[in-house]
Design a protein around this motif. Structure first.
Motif, PDB file in Angstrom:
ATOM      1  N   TYR A  19      31.093  32.127   5.222  1.00  0.00           N
ATOM      2  CA  TYR A  19      31.759  32.438   6.485  1.00  0.00           C
ATOM      3  C   TYR A  19      31.321  31.420   7.528  1.00  0.00           C
ATOM      4  CZ  TYR A  19      32.454  36.819   4.023  1.00  0.00           C
ATOM      5  OH  TYR A  19      32.799  37.762   3.091  1.00  0.00           O
TER       6      TYR A  19
ATOM      7  N   MET B  76      31.776  29.976  11.563  1.00  0.00           N
ATOM      8  CA  MET B  76      32.182  30.321  12.910  1.00  0.00           C
ATOM      9  C   MET B  76      31.801  29.213  13.892  1.00  0.00           C
ATOM     10  SD  MET B  76      30.729  34.104  12.394  1.00  0.00           S
ATOM     11  CE  MET B  76      29.999  33.498  10.872  1.00  0.00           C
TER      12      MET B  76
ATOM     13  N   TYR C 298      31.003  29.044  18.031  1.00  0.00           N
ATOM     14  CA  TYR C 298      30.793  29.757  19.281  1.00  0.00           C
ATOM     15  C   TYR C 298      30.699  28.743  20.413  1.00  0.00           C
ATOM     16  CZ  TYR C 298      29.711  34.307  17.124  1.00  0.00           C
ATOM     17  OH  TYR C 298      29.778  35.504  16.449  1.00  0.00           O
TER      18      TYR C 298
ATOM     19  N   LEU D  21      32.574  33.907  20.739  1.00  0.00           N
ATOM     20  CA  LEU D  21      33.237  33.502  19.511  1.00  0.00           C
ATOM     21  C   LEU D  21      34.537  32.751  19.795  1.00  0.00           C
ATOM     22  CD1 LEU D  21      33.327  33.704  16.378  1.00  0.00           C
ATOM     23  CD2 LEU D  21      34.706  35.779  16.687  1.00  0.00           C
TER      24      LEU D  21
ATOM     25  N   TYR E 287      36.756  31.749  13.576  1.00  0.00           N
ATOM     26  CA  TYR E 287      36.102  32.392  12.437  1.00  0.00           C
ATOM     27  C   TYR E 287      36.959  32.149  11.200  1.00  0.00           C
ATOM     28  CZ  TYR E 287      34.680  36.334   9.435  1.00  0.00           C
ATOM     29  OH  TYR E 287      34.257  37.122   8.394  1.00  0.00           O
TER      30      TYR E 287
ATOM     31  N   LEU F  42      28.219  25.896  19.257  1.00  0.00           N
ATOM     32  CA  LEU F  42      27.310  26.260  18.175  1.00  0.00           C
ATOM     33  C   LEU F  42      28.110  26.514  16.906  1.00  0.00           C
ATOM     34  CD1 LEU F  42      25.417  28.936  20.277  1.00  0.00           C
ATOM     35  CD2 LEU F  42      24.351  26.837  19.493  1.00  0.00           C
TER      36      LEU F  42
ATOM     37  N   ASN G 258      27.313  32.034   7.574  1.00  0.00           N
ATOM     38  CA  ASN G 258      26.806  33.257   6.959  1.00  0.00           C
ATOM     39  C   ASN G 258      27.119  33.274   5.480  1.00  0.00           C
ATOM     40  OD1 ASN G 258      27.692  36.597   6.699  1.00  0.00           O
ATOM     41  ND2 ASN G 258      25.640  36.007   7.268  1.00  0.00           N
TER      42      ASN G 258
ATOM     43  N   ASP H 198      26.734  36.252   2.806  1.00  0.00           N
ATOM     44  CA  ASP H 198      27.465  37.424   2.364  1.00  0.00           C
ATOM     45  C   ASP H 198      26.922  38.631   3.108  1.00  0.00           C
ATOM     46  OD1 ASP H 198      28.574  38.429  -0.982  1.00  0.00           O
ATOM     47  OD2 ASP H 198      29.215  39.027   1.034  1.00  0.00           O
ATOM     48  N   TYR H 199      27.516  39.784   2.863  1.00  0.00           N
ATOM     49  CA  TYR H 199      27.098  40.985   3.557  1.00  0.00           C
ATOM     50  C   TYR H 199      25.600  41.200   3.364  1.00  0.00           C
ATOM     51  CZ  TYR H 199      27.132  45.660   5.454  1.00  0.00           C
ATOM     52  OH  TYR H 199      26.884  46.743   6.236  1.00  0.00           O
ATOM     53  N   GLY H 200      24.945  41.454   4.469  1.00  0.00           N
ATOM     54  CA  GLY H 200      23.515  41.708   4.413  1.00  0.00           C
ATOM     55  C   GLY H 200      22.674  40.477   4.658  1.00  0.00           C
ATOM     56  N   GLN H 201      23.296  39.314   4.602  1.00  0.00           N
ATOM     57  CA  GLN H 201      22.564  38.092   4.897  1.00  0.00           C
ATOM     58  C   GLN H 201      22.695  37.760   6.382  1.00  0.00           C
ATOM     59  OE1 GLN H 201      23.655  34.917   2.301  1.00  0.00           O
ATOM     60  NE2 GLN H 201      23.378  36.115   0.448  1.00  0.00           N
ATOM     61  N   ASN H 202      21.688  37.045   6.870  1.00  0.00           N
ATOM     62  CA  ASN H 202      21.681  36.733   8.294  1.00  0.00           C
ATOM     63  C   ASN H 202      22.494  35.487   8.598  1.00  0.00           C
ATOM     64  OD1 ASN H 202      20.021  38.902   9.128  1.00  0.00           O
ATOM     65  ND2 ASN H 202      18.250  37.807   8.332  1.00  0.00           N
ATOM     66  N   PHE H 203      22.991  35.445   9.812  1.00  0.00           N
ATOM     67  CA  PHE H 203      23.722  34.293  10.291  1.00  0.00           C
ATOM     68  C   PHE H 203      22.729  33.170  10.587  1.00  0.00           C
ATOM     69  CE2 PHE H 203      27.994  36.017  11.197  1.00  0.00           C
ATOM     70  CZ  PHE H 203      27.758  37.341  10.905  1.00  0.00           C
TER      71      PHE H 203
ATOM     72  N   PHE I 146      22.327  29.696  12.728  1.00  0.00           N
ATOM     73  CA  PHE I 146      22.908  28.976  13.857  1.00  0.00           C
ATOM     74  C   PHE I 146      22.471  27.518  13.841  1.00  0.00           C
ATOM     75  CE2 PHE I 146      24.647  32.220  16.786  1.00  0.00           C
ATOM     76  CZ  PHE I 146      24.255  33.360  16.116  1.00  0.00           C
ATOM     77  N   GLY I 147      23.423  26.630  14.111  1.00  0.00           N
ATOM     78  CA  GLY I 147      23.056  25.255  14.393  1.00  0.00           C
ATOM     79  C   GLY I 147      22.461  25.159  15.786  1.00  0.00           C
TER      80      GLY I 147
END
Lengths: 113, 111
Positions: B32, B34, B36, B46, B49, B88, B92, B94-99, B101-102
């Motif tokens: 995923y 994104m 920002y 945002l 996406y 930025l 991400n 998958d579900y449960g994993q943290n995003f 950020f650059g």
């Protein structure tokens, strides 16, 4: 739809003092995040909640930082005692689910004297 | 190697220019993507996406993802002074994993 609300917007304290930040996420958002953002850098995750459960607090300095999310809605992040290196912007974000885009509040800018 | 890398800038362009902002990542498991936008003293907002390779367009903004090269881009057409902000890239797994950020690229669009 009301956005993520954080308070206070600014906080200036002396080192070794306690400080608390409050966050009200978007209604219906189950996932809540606290980030710390230093100048010129991207946000870094401190803790992630799914409803009222902290599912990732691996980056939270637990000797001085604590957080809670009462009834799976509002959340509070606390630092006690604060150190000079804690000066940063503390951001709260929420999302409908863990892999959905996050919506951020405007943060609390913390300055330690 | 950092998980997500961006040129920090600052990048200055004249009003009306086409802006290209770029980001590279190291983990091929990321799915995923994104972008920002963050104005000074505000939280990130945002912009785009997407979860697939290719282009996604929204008004003056186009997000481009190349998973084979682990490279994502944001193009801004007809740039305006109001586009001056830090951009930025966020990734991400998958579900449960943290995003992740650059560090962000600071853009100034000069009138």
């Amino acid at each position: 739809e009301a956005g993520v609300v954080q308070s206070p917007r600014y906080k200036i304290i002396e080192k070794k003092q306690p400080v608390a930040f409050w966050c009200n996420p978007i209604s219906g958002h189950n996932t809540l995040y606290w980030y710390r953002q230093n100048l010129g850098q991207g946000p870094e995750l401190l803790i992630r909640y799914e409803n009222e459960e902290a599912v990732d607090d691996s980056q939270l300095p637990k000797d001085r930082f604590s957080a809670e999310r009462l009834k799976g809605v509002d959340s509070t992040l606390k630092i006690q005692p604060a150190e000079l290196g804690d000066s940063a912007v503390y951001l709260c974000a929420s999302s409908k689910a863990g892999n959905q885009p996050q919506h951020f509040g405007d943060g609390t800018r913390l300055s330690i004297l | 190697q950092k998980e997500v890398e961006q040129d920090p800038g600052p990048l200055s362009v004249p009003e009306g220019a086409i802006v290209s902002l770029n980001c590279t990542y190291s983990n091929s498991a990321f799915q995923y993507f994104m972008w920002y936008r963050q104005y000074s003293r505000k939280g990130p907002e945002l912009l785009m996406y997407t979860y697939s390779s290719g282009n996604k367009e929204d008004g003056r903004f186009t997000a481009q993802v190349d998973k084979s090269s682990k490279y994502i881009s944001l193009f801004i057409r007809d740039s305006q002074p109001s586009d001056s902000a830090t951009y930025l890239c966020v990734i991400n797994g998958d579900y449960g994993q943290n995003f992740v950020f650059g560090p962000g690229t600071r853009l100034s669009v000069l009138p």
